[in-house]
Design a protein around this motif. Structure first.
Motif, PDB file in Angstrom:
ATOM      1  N   GLY A   1       0.628  -0.909   0.116  1.00 15.46           N
ATOM      2  CA  GLY A   1       0.607   0.214   0.242  1.00 15.46           C
ATOM      3  C   GLY A   1       0.871   1.354   0.015  1.00 15.46           C
ATOM      4  N   LYS A   2       2.203   1.344  -0.118  1.00 14.11           N
ATOM      5  CA  LYS A   2       3.075   2.514   0.308  1.00 14.11           C
ATOM      6  C   LYS A   2       3.973   2.417  -1.523  1.00 14.11           C
ATOM      7  N   ILE A   3       4.155   1.489  -1.766  1.00 12.53           N
ATOM      8  CA  ILE A   3       5.949   1.565  -2.683  1.00 12.53           C
ATOM      9  C   ILE A   3       5.206   0.592  -3.566  1.00 12.53           C
ATOM     10  N   TRP A   4       5.331   1.147  -5.249  1.00  8.71           N
ATOM     11  CA  TRP A   4       5.497  -0.353  -5.597  1.00  8.71           C
ATOM     12  C   TRP A   4       6.259   0.211  -7.687  1.00  8.71           C
ATOM     13  N   ARG A   5       6.779  -1.052  -7.782  1.00  8.83           N
ATOM     14  CA  ARG A   5       8.257  -0.691  -8.854  1.00  8.83           C
ATOM     15  C   ARG A   5       7.426  -0.918 -10.245  1.00  8.83           C
ATOM     16  N   VAL A   6       7.075   0.161 -11.096  1.00 11.72           N
ATOM     17  CA  VAL A   6       6.530  -0.435 -12.122  1.00 11.72           C
ATOM     18  C   VAL A   6       7.876  -0.776 -13.184  1.00 11.72           C
ATOM     19  N   ARG A   7       7.916  -1.641 -13.504  1.00 15.85           N
ATOM     20  CA  ARG A   7       9.245  -1.938 -14.678  1.00 15.85           C
ATOM     21  C   ARG A   7       8.723  -1.860 -16.042  1.00 15.85           C
ATOM     22  N   TYR A   8       9.642  -1.074 -16.563  1.00 16.61           N
ATOM     23  CA  TYR A   8       8.973  -0.878 -18.271  1.00 16.61           C
ATOM     24  C   TYR A   8       9.777  -1.490 -19.221  1.00 16.61           C
ATOM     25  N   HIS A   9       9.558  -2.177 -20.618  1.00 14.42           N
ATOM     26  CA  HIS A   9       9.976  -3.168 -21.091  1.00 14.42           C
ATOM     27  C   HIS A   9      10.557  -2.126 -22.577  1.00 14.42           C
ATOM     28  N   TYR A  10      11.466  -1.300 -23.524  1.00 17.52           N
ATOM     29  CA  TYR A  10      11.395  -1.257 -24.596  1.00 17.52           C
ATOM     30  C   TYR A  10      12.726  -1.164 -25.525  1.00 17.52           C
TER      31      TYR A  10
END
Length: 277
Positions: A127-136
């Motif tokens: 509920g406080k920290i998230w990681r969003v991994r982006y592939h390109y």
């Protein structure tokens, strides 16, 4: 016999039975009054402890590790020229050739309705920290620019590397080059479905107190990830932790016009070249 009295913020000894020289040691939480004999005994104990630790646990100066990487490759001429320029010339020149430009990803290549998403979201702290991994995917023009700076094509660099690599690393390097060549032969669609060429992590942090979100190291703001972010709160801060990884900073600033931007002066200069506020 000496009595030790304890109070909330200090520790002190009752006056000694005989006249003795005192030393006073203070910290923010305690006051110690020790006579000369006690001080000498404590010092001797400390020194003997250090000696034993060094003797049995090898706490002396660490030994340097030696690795054989072979003969260093000479720096390419364009890179030598660029790095030799004074800051007032080098920085504007570099910024002008490194304007933020978002690379392609699976949505650009396969379409928004594809079953392949360039995003992976995981919760770091509930509920406080998230990681969003982006592939390109790497822009072909970027690869050409890097080849220009490094002084040759990948085939040229391969030949130069194999000339100077130590024998015990030659087989590993040849395998790495083979894998790279096989990957470069794939189409954009195949690379997009395989997770792209590179990845970048953005962290979404829920702020305490007044609430809101902080985006650290912003990525591409496609509709699906923007919707996910807005379900968790209003973006109040956008933080770019590097003057190099700025491709998505202008787009994120545009997506959240009320958010405050925190970045290095070099990142700010680069992003203003493409109209960032």
């Amino acid at each position: 016999k000496k009595t030790i009295h304890h109070t909330k913020n200090e520790i002190h000894r009752t006056p000694p039975l005989s006249k003795t020289t005192h030393r006073r040691y203070s910290t923010s939480t305690m006051v110690l009054e020790l006579d000369t004999a006690t001080t000498a005994a404590a010092t001797a104990l400390t020194l003997s402890t250090i000696y034993l630790l060094k003797k049995h646990h090898n706490l002396s100066k660490p030994q340097k590790l030696k690795f054989d990487y072979g003969k260093p490759a000479p720096s390419p001429l364009p890179l030598k020229i660029l790095t030799s320029l004074p800051d007032f010339l080098r920085i504007p020149l570099f910024n002008s050739t490194a304007k933020p430009s978002p690379p392609k990803d699976a949505i650009d290549i396969l379409g928004p309705n594809s079953d392949v998403s360039p995003f992976e979201i995981s919760e770091v702290l509930a509920g406080k920290i998230w990681r969003v991994r982006y592939h390109y995917l790497i822009d072909p023009e970027f690869k050409k620019a890097m080849e220009g700076i490094l002084g040759g094509s990948m085939a040229d660099l391969k030949d130069k590397a194999l000339e100077i690599v130590p024998d015990h690393l030659r087989e590993t390097l040849e395998k790495d080059f083979k894998i790279s060549e096989e990957y470069d032969a794939l189409s954009e669609e195949e690379r997009a479905r395989n997770g792209g060429d590179m990845k970048q992590d953005m962290f979404v942090i829920k702020l305490e107190g007044e609430g809101g979100l902080l985006l650290y190291n912003p990525i591409r703001m496609h509709a699906e990830v923007k919707k996910w972010i807005e379900e968790r709160g209003k973006v109040k801060f956008i933080v770019s932790g590097s003057s190099s990884h700025t491709n998505h900073l202008p787009g994120t600033a545009l997506a959240y016009p009320d958010a405050k931007i925190v970045c290095a002066s070099a990142a700010d200069a680069k992003c203003k070249l493409v109209g960032m506020r």
